[in-house]
Design a protein around this motif. Sequence first.
Motif, PDB file in Angstrom:
ATOM      1  N   HIS A   5      43.157  58.361  67.667  1.00  0.00           N
ATOM      2  CA  HIS A   5      44.110  58.544  66.944  1.00  0.00           C
ATOM      3  C   HIS A   5      45.022  57.521  66.774  1.00  0.00           C
ATOM      4  CE1 HIS A   5      45.614  62.062  64.538  1.00  0.00           C
ATOM      5  NE2 HIS A   5      44.889  62.774  65.213  1.00  0.00           N
ATOM      6  N   TYR A   6      46.135  57.786  65.745  1.00  0.00           N
ATOM      7  CA  TYR A   6      47.124  56.763  65.421  1.00  0.00           C
ATOM      8  C   TYR A   6      48.520  57.490  65.386  1.00  0.00           C
ATOM      9  CZ  TYR A   6      45.126  59.458  61.594  1.00  0.00           C
ATOM     10  OH  TYR A   6      44.541  60.265  60.562  1.00  0.00           O
ATOM     11  N   LEU A   7      48.595  58.803  65.623  1.00  0.00           N
ATOM     12  CA  LEU A   7      49.865  59.535  65.915  1.00  0.00           C
ATOM     13  C   LEU A   7      50.472  58.890  67.043  1.00  0.00           C
ATOM     14  CD1 LEU A   7      48.916  63.217  65.402  1.00  0.00           C
ATOM     15  CD2 LEU A   7      50.197  61.777  63.813  1.00  0.00           C
ATOM     16  N   GLY A   8      51.700  58.726  66.965  1.00  0.00           N
ATOM     17  CA  GLY A   8      52.806  58.044  68.001  1.00  0.00           C
ATOM     18  C   GLY A   8      52.526  56.653  68.041  1.00  0.00           C
ATOM     19  N   VAL A  21      37.581  46.482  66.504  1.00  0.00           N
ATOM     20  CA  VAL A  21      38.559  47.825  66.633  1.00  0.00           C
ATOM     21  C   VAL A  21      37.699  49.029  65.970  1.00  0.00           C
ATOM     22  CG1 VAL A  21      40.518  48.716  65.246  1.00  0.00           C
ATOM     23  CG2 VAL A  21      40.521  46.280  66.074  1.00  0.00           C
ATOM     24  N   ILE A  22      37.811  49.847  66.675  1.00  0.00           N
ATOM     25  CA  ILE A  22      37.056  51.310  66.287  1.00  0.00           C
ATOM     26  C   ILE A  22      38.122  52.487  66.034  1.00  0.00           C
ATOM     27  CG2 ILE A  22      35.247  52.967  66.878  1.00  0.00           C
ATOM     28  CD1 ILE A  22      33.756  50.759  68.586  1.00  0.00           C
ATOM     29  N   LEU A  23      37.862  53.245  65.106  1.00  0.00           N
ATOM     30  CA  LEU A  23      38.769  54.220  64.812  1.00  0.00           C
ATOM     31  C   LEU A  23      37.916  55.519  64.581  1.00  0.00           C
ATOM     32  CD1 LEU A  23      41.137  55.848  64.223  1.00  0.00           C
ATOM     33  CD2 LEU A  23      41.003  55.156  61.976  1.00  0.00           C
ATOM     34  N   THR A  24      37.966  56.734  65.473  1.00  0.00           N
ATOM     35  CA  THR A  24      37.469  57.901  65.368  1.00  0.00           C
ATOM     36  C   THR A  24      38.299  58.800  64.461  1.00  0.00           C
ATOM     37  OG1 THR A  24      36.124  57.923  67.085  1.00  0.00           O
ATOM     38  CG2 THR A  24      36.620  60.084  66.229  1.00  0.00           C
ATOM     39  N   LEU A  25      37.751  59.216  63.361  1.00  0.00           N
ATOM     40  CA  LEU A  25      38.574  59.967  62.186  1.00  0.00           C
ATOM     41  C   LEU A  25      38.410  61.627  62.825  1.00  0.00           C
ATOM     42  CD1 LEU A  25      37.191  58.039  59.330  1.00  0.00           C
ATOM     43  CD2 LEU A  25      39.501  57.945  60.354  1.00  0.00           C
ATOM     44  N   VAL A  62      42.271  54.290  72.841  1.00  0.00           N
ATOM     45  CA  VAL A  62      43.834  54.626  72.693  1.00  0.00           C
ATOM     46  C   VAL A  62      43.618  55.944  72.242  1.00  0.00           C
ATOM     47  CG1 VAL A  62      45.792  53.825  71.356  1.00  0.00           C
ATOM     48  CG2 VAL A  62      44.263  52.267  72.329  1.00  0.00           C
ATOM     49  N   CYS A  63      44.799  56.898  72.483  1.00  0.00           N
ATOM     50  CA  CYS A  63      44.701  58.267  71.903  1.00  0.00           C
ATOM     51  C   CYS A  63      46.183  58.495  71.734  1.00  0.00           C
ATOM     52  CB  CYS A  63      44.182  58.891  72.651  1.00  0.00           C
ATOM     53  SG  CYS A  63      43.995  60.832  72.119  1.00  0.00           S
ATOM     54  N   HIS A  64      46.574  59.508  71.021  1.00  0.00           N
ATOM     55  CA  HIS A  64      47.894  59.961  70.532  1.00  0.00           C
ATOM     56  C   HIS A  64      48.643  60.692  71.877  1.00  0.00           C
ATOM     57  CE1 HIS A  64      45.836  63.426  69.976  1.00  0.00           C
ATOM     58  NE2 HIS A  64      46.659  64.141  69.642  1.00  0.00           N
ATOM     59  N   TRP A  73      39.741  51.274  80.195  1.00  0.00           N
ATOM     60  CA  TRP A  73      41.140  51.540  80.226  1.00  0.00           C
ATOM     61  C   TRP A  73      41.522  52.634  79.207  1.00  0.00           C
ATOM     62  CZ3 TRP A  73      39.280  46.762  81.035  1.00  0.00           C
ATOM     63  CH2 TRP A  73      39.612  46.099  82.336  1.00  0.00           C
ATOM     64  N   PHE A  74      42.523  53.410  79.544  1.00  0.00           N
ATOM     65  CA  PHE A  74      43.162  54.554  78.722  1.00  0.00           C
ATOM     66  C   PHE A  74      44.526  54.260  78.499  1.00  0.00           C
ATOM     67  CE2 PHE A  74      44.319  58.837  77.707  1.00  0.00           C
ATOM     68  CZ  PHE A  74      43.434  59.236  76.766  1.00  0.00           C
ATOM     69  N   PHE A  75      44.946  54.261  77.159  1.00  0.00           N
ATOM     70  CA  PHE A  75      46.266  54.119  76.564  1.00  0.00           C
ATOM     71  C   PHE A  75      46.738  55.446  75.701  1.00  0.00           C
ATOM     72  CE2 PHE A  75      49.742  52.701  73.908  1.00  0.00           C
ATOM     73  CZ  PHE A  75      50.488  51.915  74.498  1.00  0.00           C
ATOM     74  N   ALA A  76      47.394  55.991  76.004  1.00  0.00           N
ATOM     75  CA  ALA A  76      48.127  57.223  75.485  1.00  0.00           C
ATOM     76  C   ALA A  76      49.490  56.989  74.884  1.00  0.00           C
ATOM     77  CB  ALA A  76      47.976  58.613  76.397  1.00  0.00           C
ATOM     78  N   SER A  77      49.779  57.785  73.824  1.00  0.00           N
ATOM     79  CA  SER A  77      51.225  57.589  73.277  1.00  0.00           C
ATOM     80  C   SER A  77      51.814  59.155  73.434  1.00  0.00           C
ATOM     81  CB  SER A  77      51.191  57.048  72.089  1.00  0.00           C
ATOM     82  OG  SER A  77      52.466  57.187  71.405  1.00  0.00           O
TER      83      SER A  77
END
Length: 244
Positions: free
Chosen positions: A119-122, A140-144, A22-24, A54-58
């Motif tokens: 990211h978490y933007l969007g 759940v993994i988050l890259t800072l 997942v990305c912004h 899979w790739f999810f973009a906002s």
Amino acid sequence: MAADTGLPEPAARSPGVRLLVVCHTHPRFSRGGAEITAYETFRRAAAQPGVEAWFFASNGKAHGAKIGVSVQQPFGPREFVHTGEAYEQFKLSNPDPAFEREFGRVLREVRPDVVHFHHYLGVGVEAFLYVRRHAPQAQVILTLHEYLIICNHHGQMVTRPNLDLCKTASPQRCGRCFPEQAPQLFFLRRLWLQRFLREVDTFIAPSNFLKERYVAWGLDPAKIVVLENFLPHEQARTACGDAA
């Protein structure tokens, strides 16, 4: 007979790991470092035997405005693009009630073992909780990638207006940078963010320096691993195409 829910049928399970990145935004819209790294994570994972990715973009407003849908797949069946307008920068929040429904549909269809946020933007920090609700089996993994969780000044960790370096965030210090916001709001902002960050199993920091800043802010050091970002190969640059 099974009830007709109107939802897409979940993808059939297969051996191996199912990964949703997942990305912004999608690198076809913007060629920033986070989105290129996120897409490279997706591309490299998809090339590995035993991995489905899979790739999810906002923030795909360029396409959403044209075809009028919330989640679309303009670049292929493994790439989702979400269009939304309700993002709140101060809280890093997506209050749109439709987003959980749409993101939840994707999660139930993909049924990921791992959801890796770059990211978490969007999408909003609430998305970590939505994974728990709709894909409870997933890690759940988050890259800072920067300091936006810590610093309301675009994550730059510099003061306003003097642009002096800042190493520590507090309601009082942040209130001096943003006098239009009461210091109490920065205290509540931190509680809000920490509530959703508790849903993250592992944080990835691209450097030890960044890890130290987040540990000082309050993240559990045992949950943070240091891993440098991927450098994109020429093949990945070609796959990303020209930014819109």
